[in-house]
Design a protein around this motif. Structure first.
Motif, mmCIF file in Angstrom:
data_model
loop_
_atom_site.group_PDB
_atom_site.id
_atom_site.type_symbol
_atom_site.label_atom_id
_atom_site.label_comp_id
_atom_site.label_asym_id
_atom_site.label_seq_id
_atom_site.Cartn_x
_atom_site.Cartn_y
_atom_site.Cartn_z
ATOM 1 N N LEU A 150 -5.517 -17.588 -6.328
ATOM 2 C CA LEU A 150 -3.886 -17.424 -6.502
ATOM 3 C C LEU A 150 -3.536 -19.230 -7.532
ATOM 4 C CD1 LEU A 150 -2.367 -15.968 -2.500
ATOM 5 C CD2 LEU A 150 -2.860 -14.365 -4.989
ATOM 6 N N ASP A 151 -1.658 -17.991 -8.194
ATOM 7 C CA ASP A 151 -1.182 -18.791 -8.715
ATOM 8 C C ASP A 151 -0.043 -19.190 -7.625
ATOM 9 O OD1 ASP A 151 0.576 -20.825 -9.566
ATOM 10 O OD2 ASP A 151 0.815 -19.067 -12.032
ATOM 11 N N TRP A 152 -0.226 -20.132 -7.214
ATOM 12 C CA TRP A 152 1.006 -20.527 -5.716
ATOM 13 C C TRP A 152 2.325 -20.897 -6.310
ATOM 14 C CZ3 TRP A 152 0.106 -19.093 -0.866
ATOM 15 C CH2 TRP A 152 -1.595 -18.618 -0.485
ATOM 16 N N SER A 153 2.356 -20.513 -7.509
ATOM 17 C CA SER A 153 3.274 -21.321 -8.340
ATOM 18 C C SER A 153 4.266 -19.833 -8.593
ATOM 19 C CB SER A 153 4.257 -21.602 -9.415
ATOM 20 O OG SER A 153 3.086 -21.253 -10.244
ATOM 21 N N ASP A 154 3.436 -18.321 -8.055
ATOM 22 C CA ASP A 154 4.187 -17.482 -8.385
ATOM 23 C C ASP A 154 3.902 -16.479 -7.374
ATOM 24 O OD1 ASP A 154 4.199 -14.413 -9.917
ATOM 25 O OD2 ASP A 154 1.783 -14.358 -10.006
ATOM 26 N N ARG A 155 5.292 -16.239 -6.892
ATOM 27 C CA ARG A 155 6.170 -15.390 -5.679
ATOM 28 C C ARG A 155 5.818 -14.123 -5.733
ATOM 29 N NH1 ARG A 155 12.815 -15.459 -5.338
ATOM 30 N NH2 ARG A 155 12.407 -13.725 -6.776
ATOM 31 N N GLY A 156 5.433 -14.033 -6.794
ATOM 32 C CA GLY A 156 5.317 -12.017 -6.755
ATOM 33 C C GLY A 156 3.542 -11.305 -6.574
ATOM 34 N N THR A 157 2.825 -13.236 -6.416
ATOM 35 C CA THR A 157 1.403 -12.784 -5.970
ATOM 36 C C THR A 157 1.563 -13.735 -4.857
ATOM 37 O OG1 THR A 157 1.054 -14.195 -7.695
ATOM 38 C CG2 THR A 157 0.630 -11.919 -7.826
ATOM 39 N N CYS A 158 1.861 -14.661 -4.658
ATOM 40 C CA CYS A 158 0.874 -15.716 -3.307
ATOM 41 C C CYS A 158 1.431 -16.055 -2.212
ATOM 42 C CB CYS A 158 1.324 -17.313 -3.876
ATOM 43 S SG CYS A 158 3.222 -17.564 -3.802
ATOM 44 N N VAL A 159 2.667 -14.299 -2.111
ATOM 45 C CA VAL A 159 3.572 -14.469 -1.704
ATOM 46 C C VAL A 159 2.698 -13.226 -0.575
ATOM 47 C CG1 VAL A 159 5.550 -15.188 -1.996
ATOM 48 C CG2 VAL A 159 5.279 -12.388 -1.931
ATOM 49 N N LEU A 160 1.523 -12.354 -1.027
ATOM 50 C CA LEU A 160 1.196 -11.307 -0.398
ATOM 51 C C LEU A 160 -0.140 -11.038 -0.198
ATOM 52 C CD1 LEU A 160 1.675 -9.317 -3.357
ATOM 53 C CD2 LEU A 160 3.426 -8.919 -1.769
ATOM 54 N N PHE A 161 -1.092 -12.281 0.021
ATOM 55 C CA PHE A 161 -2.915 -11.949 0.153
ATOM 56 C C PHE A 161 -2.839 -13.176 1.070
ATOM 57 C CE2 PHE A 161 -2.223 -11.137 -4.248
ATOM 58 C CZ PHE A 161 -2.788 -9.491 -4.342
ATOM 59 N N GLY A 162 -4.367 -12.235 1.588
ATOM 60 C CA GLY A 162 -4.796 -13.309 2.402
ATOM 61 C C GLY A 162 -5.795 -13.668 2.639
ATOM 62 N N ASP A 163 -7.167 -14.514 3.645
ATOM 63 C CA ASP A 163 -8.356 -13.706 3.798
ATOM 64 C C ASP A 163 -8.672 -13.590 4.579
ATOM 65 O OD1 ASP A 163 -8.221 -15.586 1.489
ATOM 66 O OD2 ASP A 163 -8.390 -17.093 2.452
ATOM 67 N N GLY A 164 -9.636 -12.542 4.493
ATOM 68 C CA GLY A 164 -10.272 -12.288 5.874
ATOM 69 C C GLY A 164 -11.509 -10.814 5.881
ATOM 70 N N ALA A 165 -12.133 -10.746 6.624
ATOM 71 C CA ALA A 165 -13.331 -9.945 7.154
ATOM 72 C C ALA A 165 -13.773 -8.659 8.259
ATOM 73 C CB ALA A 165 -14.487 -10.688 7.040
ATOM 74 N N GLY A 166 -14.104 -7.879 7.582
ATOM 75 C CA GLY A 166 -14.445 -6.641 8.815
ATOM 76 C C GLY A 166 -15.274 -6.142 8.356
ATOM 77 N N ALA A 167 -16.081 -5.528 9.694
ATOM 78 C CA ALA A 167 -16.829 -5.394 8.850
ATOM 79 C C ALA A 167 -17.665 -3.921 10.211
ATOM 80 C CB ALA A 167 -19.073 -5.883 9.850
ATOM 81 N N VAL A 168 -18.198 -3.135 9.744
ATOM 82 C CA VAL A 168 -18.919 -1.148 11.132
ATOM 83 C C VAL A 168 -20.305 -1.345 10.634
ATOM 84 C CG1 VAL A 168 -16.665 -0.593 10.829
ATOM 85 C CG2 VAL A 168 -18.051 -0.095 8.664
ATOM 86 N N MET A 169 -20.133 -0.568 11.655
ATOM 87 C CA MET A 169 -22.203 -0.398 11.989
ATOM 88 C C MET A 169 -22.034 1.558 11.290
ATOM 89 S SD MET A 169 -25.170 -2.089 12.266
ATOM 90 C CE MET A 169 -25.699 -0.377 12.217
ATOM 91 N N LEU A 170 -22.819 1.651 10.890
ATOM 92 C CA LEU A 170 -23.137 2.860 10.114
ATOM 93 C C LEU A 170 -23.812 3.787 10.545
ATOM 94 C CD1 LEU A 170 -21.095 2.813 6.974
ATOM 95 C CD2 LEU A 170 -20.206 3.530 8.977
ATOM 96 N N GLN A 171 -24.530 3.435 11.188
ATOM 97 C CA GLN A 171 -25.974 4.848 12.089
ATOM 98 C C GLN A 171 -26.067 6.470 11.820
ATOM 99 O OE1 GLN A 171 -25.753 2.641 15.776
ATOM 100 N NE2 GLN A 171 -27.805 2.113 15.744
ATOM 101 N N ALA A 172 -27.612 6.788 11.779
ATOM 102 C CA ALA A 172 -27.404 8.021 11.840
ATOM 103 C C ALA A 172 -27.199 9.139 12.543
ATOM 104 C CB ALA A 172 -28.960 8.857 11.451
#
Length: 332
Positions: A150-172
């Protein structure tokens, strides 16, 4: 949908976010903005941010372990790990690092990049391996650390994004719970949302120059992305529902990529899905790209909102531009 008699079931979910939390009031000390400006335009109140020493692989592995525990799947039973991300620790790929962290020695692992559509694209990709009988246990992870880019001086983008992870198990499974899907791309609109290569010229010898690798910060045309999302997302969900022989009335939960509350509301209105069926957590996490869908899915499952047998209409959309929808039934 299922041609070979092997179905897919989503049997476990997990999520993880960094400890650092930056709210809108703190953000207003960095860039000219305010809590009111951000919340009225996006619905976001805070976001989780990874520190400089954090790794995407570590965060993704944490989410993965929780999904595997819910599904009762041991690491050695994993056959494939798909990491949907645009922000790997290693440009050659990070899925293999996660495989090592999990001790999943029997699993092949690869990265898949489709930005904010990554989880839906990954779900569709994983389903093909199960439906063709190649694999029975697949771990799908959506994880991103967009704060790195991110460009932390660009309020059009820096206000929007965050960090994270999610997962799922897929099974037959004997019955197929992936009821319908559609995925799409339009490269003519690529410049609307980019994390583009920014070459720095290096002259090796006379008449031979090469680019020295680097990337610019994220750039976005917010109006165009909004227009694209509110038009294309309801359309692709309707097509996936048609493929599943369902209508919007059959949907228990609308699970959209968490980009902007206005987009969520507009899509729900067009599909005539009531607001109490629309899952939203972006006020707490912002836009976590490929992580957003599995992150909120995991929250809704663990809180008891989503129950086995519930019909979920999910859609991811973003850079590429890419978009897609998957209609699935939770659990076995």
């Amino acid at each position: 949908m299922n041609q070979l008699g092997t179905g897919i079931a989503i049997t476990g979910s997990g999520s993880a976010t960094p400890d650092g939390v930056l709210d809108n009031h703190q953000l207003s000390q960095i860039v000219e903005t305010s809590d009111e400006w951000i919340t009225t335009r996006t619905g976001i109140r805070q976001r989780c941010l990874a520190d400089a020493q954090a790794s995407l692989s570590g965060l993704a592995a944490e989410a993965a372990k929780r999904a595997m525990a819910m599904a009762g799947v041991e690491p050695e039973a994993l056959q494939l790990i798909i990491l949907a991300t645009s922000t790997p620790d290693d440009l050659f790929g990070t899925a293999s690092q996660i495989q090592a962290l999990l001790g999943a020695s029997n699993a092949v692992a690869f990265d898949l990049t489709a930005a904010c559509s990554g989880f839906v694209f990954g779900l569709v990709t994983a389903a093909q391996f199960i439906r063709t009988g190649v694999y029975q246990n697949i771990l799908l992870i959506g994880a991103d650390m967009l704060s790195r880019w991110l460009d932390w001086s660009d309020r059009g983008t820096c206000v929007l994004f965050g960090d994270g992870a999610g997962a799922v198990m897929l099974q037959a499974d004997s019955r197929d719970r992936l009821l319908g899907f559609q995925i799409r791309s339009d490269g003519t609109q690529n410049k609307c949302l980019q994390l583009a290569y920014k070459p720095q010229t290096q002259q090796l010898v006379k008449d031979i120059e090469v680019g020295q690798g680097n990337f610019a910060a994220i750039t976005m045309n917010g109006k165009e992305v909004y227009r694209f999302a509110v038009q294309k997302v309801p359309e692709v969900i309707e097509k996936a529902l048609f493929q599943a022989n369902l209508t919007a009335e059959d949907v228990d939960w609308l699970l959209l990529h968490q980009a902007n509350q206005r987009i969520l509301d507009a899509v729900a209105r067009r599909l005539k899905i009531p607001s109490h069926k629309v899952l939203s957590n972006l006020s707490q996490y912002g836009n976590t790209s490929a992580a957003s869908i599995p992150l909120i899915l995991d929250e809704a499952v663990r809180s008891g909102k989503i129950q086995p047998g519930d019909i979920i209409a999910s859609s991811g959309f973003g850079a590429g531009l890419t978009w897609g929808a998957a209609i699935f039934e939770w659990g076995r």
